[in-house]
Design a protein around this motif. Structure first.
Motif, short mmCIF file in Angstrom:
data_model
loop_
_atom_site.label_atom_id
_atom_site.label_comp_id
_atom_site.label_asym_id
_atom_site.label_seq_id
_atom_site.Cartn_x
_atom_site.Cartn_y
_atom_site.Cartn_z
N ALA A 39 6.56 9.93 -10.63
CA ALA A 39 6.32 11.36 -10.38
C ALA A 39 5.21 11.90 -11.26
O ALA A 39 4.36 12.68 -10.82
N ILE A 40 5.19 11.49 -12.52
CA ILE A 40 4.11 11.91 -13.42
C ILE A 40 2.77 11.40 -12.92
O ILE A 40 1.76 12.12 -12.97
N SER A 41 2.75 10.17 -12.43
CA SER A 41 1.50 9.61 -11.91
C SER A 41 0.99 10.40 -10.71
O SER A 41 -0.21 10.70 -10.62
N MET A 42 1.89 10.75 -9.80
CA MET A 42 1.47 11.52 -8.62
C MET A 42 0.99 12.91 -9.02
O MET A 42 0.00 13.42 -8.48
N GLY A 43 1.68 13.55 -9.96
CA GLY A 43 1.22 14.84 -10.44
C GLY A 43 -0.12 14.75 -11.14
O GLY A 43 -0.95 15.66 -11.03
N PHE A 44 -0.34 13.66 -11.87
CA PHE A 44 -1.61 13.47 -12.57
C PHE A 44 -2.77 13.38 -11.59
O PHE A 44 -3.83 13.97 -11.80
N ILE A 45 -2.55 12.64 -10.50
CA ILE A 45 -3.60 12.55 -9.48
C ILE A 45 -3.89 13.91 -8.88
O ILE A 45 -5.04 14.31 -8.70
N ALA A 89 -0.10 19.22 4.19
CA ALA A 89 0.59 20.10 5.14
C ALA A 89 0.98 19.36 6.42
O ALA A 89 2.03 19.62 7.01
N LEU A 90 0.14 18.43 6.86
CA LEU A 90 0.41 17.70 8.09
C LEU A 90 1.66 16.84 8.01
O LEU A 90 2.35 16.63 9.02
N MET A 91 1.99 16.33 6.82
CA MET A 91 3.05 15.34 6.70
C MET A 91 4.35 15.88 6.11
O MET A 91 5.33 15.13 6.03
N VAL A 92 4.40 17.14 5.71
CA VAL A 92 5.63 17.66 5.09
C VAL A 92 6.80 17.57 6.06
O VAL A 92 7.86 17.00 5.75
N LEU A 93 6.65 18.12 7.24
CA LEU A 93 7.76 18.14 8.21
C LEU A 93 8.02 16.76 8.81
O LEU A 93 9.20 16.34 8.87
N ILE A 114 -1.48 3.29 -1.71
CA ILE A 114 -2.48 4.06 -0.96
C ILE A 114 -3.30 4.93 -1.90
O ILE A 114 -4.54 4.96 -1.82
N ASN A 115 -2.61 5.63 -2.80
CA ASN A 115 -3.34 6.47 -3.75
C ASN A 115 -4.21 5.65 -4.69
O ASN A 115 -5.35 6.03 -4.97
N GLY A 116 -3.69 4.53 -5.16
CA GLY A 116 -4.48 3.69 -6.06
C GLY A 116 -5.70 3.11 -5.37
O GLY A 116 -6.81 3.09 -5.94
N ALA A 117 -5.52 2.62 -4.14
CA ALA A 117 -6.64 2.02 -3.41
C ALA A 117 -7.72 3.05 -3.11
O ALA A 117 -8.93 2.78 -3.24
N LEU A 118 -7.31 4.25 -2.70
CA LEU A 118 -8.29 5.29 -2.39
C LEU A 118 -9.02 5.76 -3.65
O LEU A 118 -10.22 6.05 -3.61
N ALA A 144 -0.13 10.98 1.89
CA ALA A 144 0.76 10.13 1.08
C ALA A 144 1.54 10.96 0.07
O ALA A 144 2.73 10.71 -0.16
N HIS A 145 0.91 11.96 -0.52
CA HIS A 145 1.60 12.81 -1.50
C HIS A 145 2.75 13.58 -0.86
O HIS A 145 3.78 13.79 -1.50
N ALA A 146 2.58 14.00 0.39
CA ALA A 146 3.62 14.77 1.06
C ALA A 146 4.88 13.94 1.28
O ALA A 146 5.98 14.49 1.36
N CYS A 147 4.73 12.62 1.39
CA CYS A 147 5.88 11.75 1.63
C CYS A 147 6.66 11.44 0.35
O CYS A 147 7.80 10.97 0.44
N PHE A 148 6.07 11.71 -0.80
CA PHE A 148 6.68 11.28 -2.05
C PHE A 148 8.01 11.98 -2.30
O PHE A 148 8.99 11.36 -2.72
#
Length: 506
Positions: A39-45, A89-93, A114-118, A144-148
């Motif tokens: 979670a910290i890693s995703m927030g950092f990005i 926004a596209l992936m939340v629902l 996905i986040n690391g590769a991008l 990808a972030h919306a799915c986390f």
């Protein structure tokens, strides 16, 4: 996105009982620590995006031979930043509807990969493909972030006993906010290195890919899949979950979407998210108009978000406690109390956005204090209108929050793009910043008025379990033992109830 660090509080209803057990350290808590690190890693990005885009166009390094500096105007910057939020926004629902039933270790690992590769490819994407390619990469990153959040909720349901979920949900989802806060100074420091913005993306890639390896090798989707979990802990987790299950409900989508009461709250949420997104991507660039360097402005940008998190964490339980004081509910109804909190926060935010663009360019400290106050008041305002979802529905408050997050994320995604159109080629133009902030203030004031006049804190008619059992509101419980807590006895603590009477009955 603005409420992700406490969105865990909004869940659809459950059947059963919560078994009261002693707290015992186990492998499941090590699993939670890995989830916290992710979670910290995703927030950092997420928190590094605004600083990274500013470093891409850093005018002080035009003649730099180490990296390529691009000539992106405000429109291009806004397009790149908005792409991330539109993907979110596209992936939340869809993620909430379809991914949750399959969420687990594999999905978490894929999201991090996905986040690391991008991120590792982003310097090449920007240098070779230009800003259009960068928009596409940011779009996929946002998706990808919306799915986390959804995947984490699935892991919680598999791993954590019900009586431990609240504290660890608070810790792990707070990790996203911790990542955002720490990202500002660290990314600002990295951007001043010889490799500049490229080093920012390479560092984000190393962080995400490292966590992907850890997630793929050291975690599991459930206790039964983890080799280090002993039989005693497996049986303990199983025994606490067997009588605590999610309700099998048919969500009343049509009734919710037709509810003016719901959209009044969602409008307040959308305007709050617009302000949050604006400051998460534009605080460093706005502070640079006061003569601060990119590194210093990034460092100072973390203080407003610290203020927001601390304000909500402290004030949310305090505000609920105040209403439990005897006779307070005779003075204020629950609806009036929520709307009073929301109105006070909205008034302060509107005043701050109105005066902020009028400061002289020498008043950098005053500008930082006002920005900090605005975000703190935003955290205070969350204590008011967001709790209305729990008041409106016990069985579907998670669904209400998901729909609201989708709508508010779409509104927030437009903010960087519109801001870029207004600022144009000159990011330091005071008139442009004034138009943006006054527009946000007007939107926020309008949403506060609509919320105050149209929102309701009464249980809604569609808050039933299914169409054949409309009289059953709340939780259903079977036979319980002496060490178990009946959920119907506590139920949903609604400020509309006379709490001292409940306490007396218990």
């Amino acid at each position: 996105m603005d409420v992700e660090f406490f969105r865990y509080q909004f869940e659809d209803g459950y059947y059963g009982v919560i078994t009261k057990t002693g707290f015992k350290i186990g492998v499941r808590h090590i699993q939670m620590m890995y989830m916290l690190a992710s979670a910290i890693s995703m927030g950092f990005i997420r928190g590094s995006m605004g600083v990274a885009v500013l470093a891409v166009i850093d005018p002080t390094r035009r003649d730099d031979t180490y990296i390529k500096i691009h000539n992106w105007d405000g429109k291009i910057q806004g397009s790149v930043l908005s792409s991330f939020f539109f993907g979110y926004a596209l992936m939340v629902l869809p993620s909430e509807l379809f991914l949750r039933r399959f969420g687990g270790k594999l999905q978490t690992t894929v999201i991090l990969l996905i986040n690391g590769a991008l991120c590792v490819a982003m310097p090449t994407i920007i240098n070779k493909g230009g800003w259009v390619a960068a928009c596409n990469a940011m779009l996929f990153m946002g998706m990808a972030h919306a799915c986390f959040h959804t995947v984490n909720r699935s892991l919680f349901e598999q791993w954590m006993p019900p009586n431990e979920r609240k504290i660890f949900s608070c810790l792990i989802y707070g990790g996203v906010q911790i990542g955002i806060i720490t990202a500002f100074p660290v990314s600002g420091l990295l951007s001043s290195a010889p490799l500049g913005w490229e080093l920012v993306y390479y560092s984000l890639a190393m962080l995400a890919l490292s966590m992907a390896i850890i997630s793929g090798t050291l975690t599991a989707s459930s206790p039964g899949d983890h080799q280090a979990v002993g039989d005693a802990e497996k049986e303990f987790i199983k025994s606490t979950l067997i009588n605590y299950k999610k309700k099998e409900v048919n969500r009343p989508w049509r009734e919710i979407l037709k509810s003016m009461r719901f959209w009044a709250v969602a409008g307040a949420h959308a305007s709050s998210n617009a302000i949050f997104v604006f400051f998460i991507v534009h605080t460093p660039s706005y502070l640079m108009t006061y003569g601060l360097s990119l590194e210093n402005s990034a460092w100072y940008s973390m203080f407003p978000f610290i203020a927001m998190a601390v304000t909500y964490t402290v004030m949310s339980p305090f505000i609920d406690w105040v209403y439990t004081i005897r006779y307070i509910h005779y003075i204020f109804s629950a609806g009036f109390y929520r709307k009073l909190i929301n109105g006070l926060g909205a008034f302060g935010i509107v005043m701050g956005l109105t005066v902020l663009p009028n400061f002289p360019r020498e008043w950098s400290c005053a500008a930082l204090l006002v920005v900090t106050a605005i975000l703190a008041l935003l955290g205070f305002q969350f204590c008011g209108f967001l709790s209305t979802y729990k008041d409106m529905s016990e069985n579907y408050c998670g669904t209400l929050m998901t729909i609201s997050c989708t709508a508010s994320s779409a509104v927030g995604a437009a903010v960087p793009f519109v801001a870029g159109l207004i600022l144009g080629d000159d990011m330091s133009r005071v008139e442009g910043w004034r138009v943006i902030m006054l527009s946000l203030a007007s939107l926020h004031m309008l949403s506060a008025v609509v919320y105050t006049t149209c929102a309701s804190h009464e249980r809604q008619p569609w808050d039933h379990i299914n169409h054949h059992d409309k009289h059953r509101l709340g939780h259903y419980n079977g036979v319980i033992e002496h060490h178990q807590v009946p959920m119907e006895e506590y139920g949903h603590v609604n400020l509309g109830l006379q709490r001292h009477e409940i306490d007396t009955a218990l």
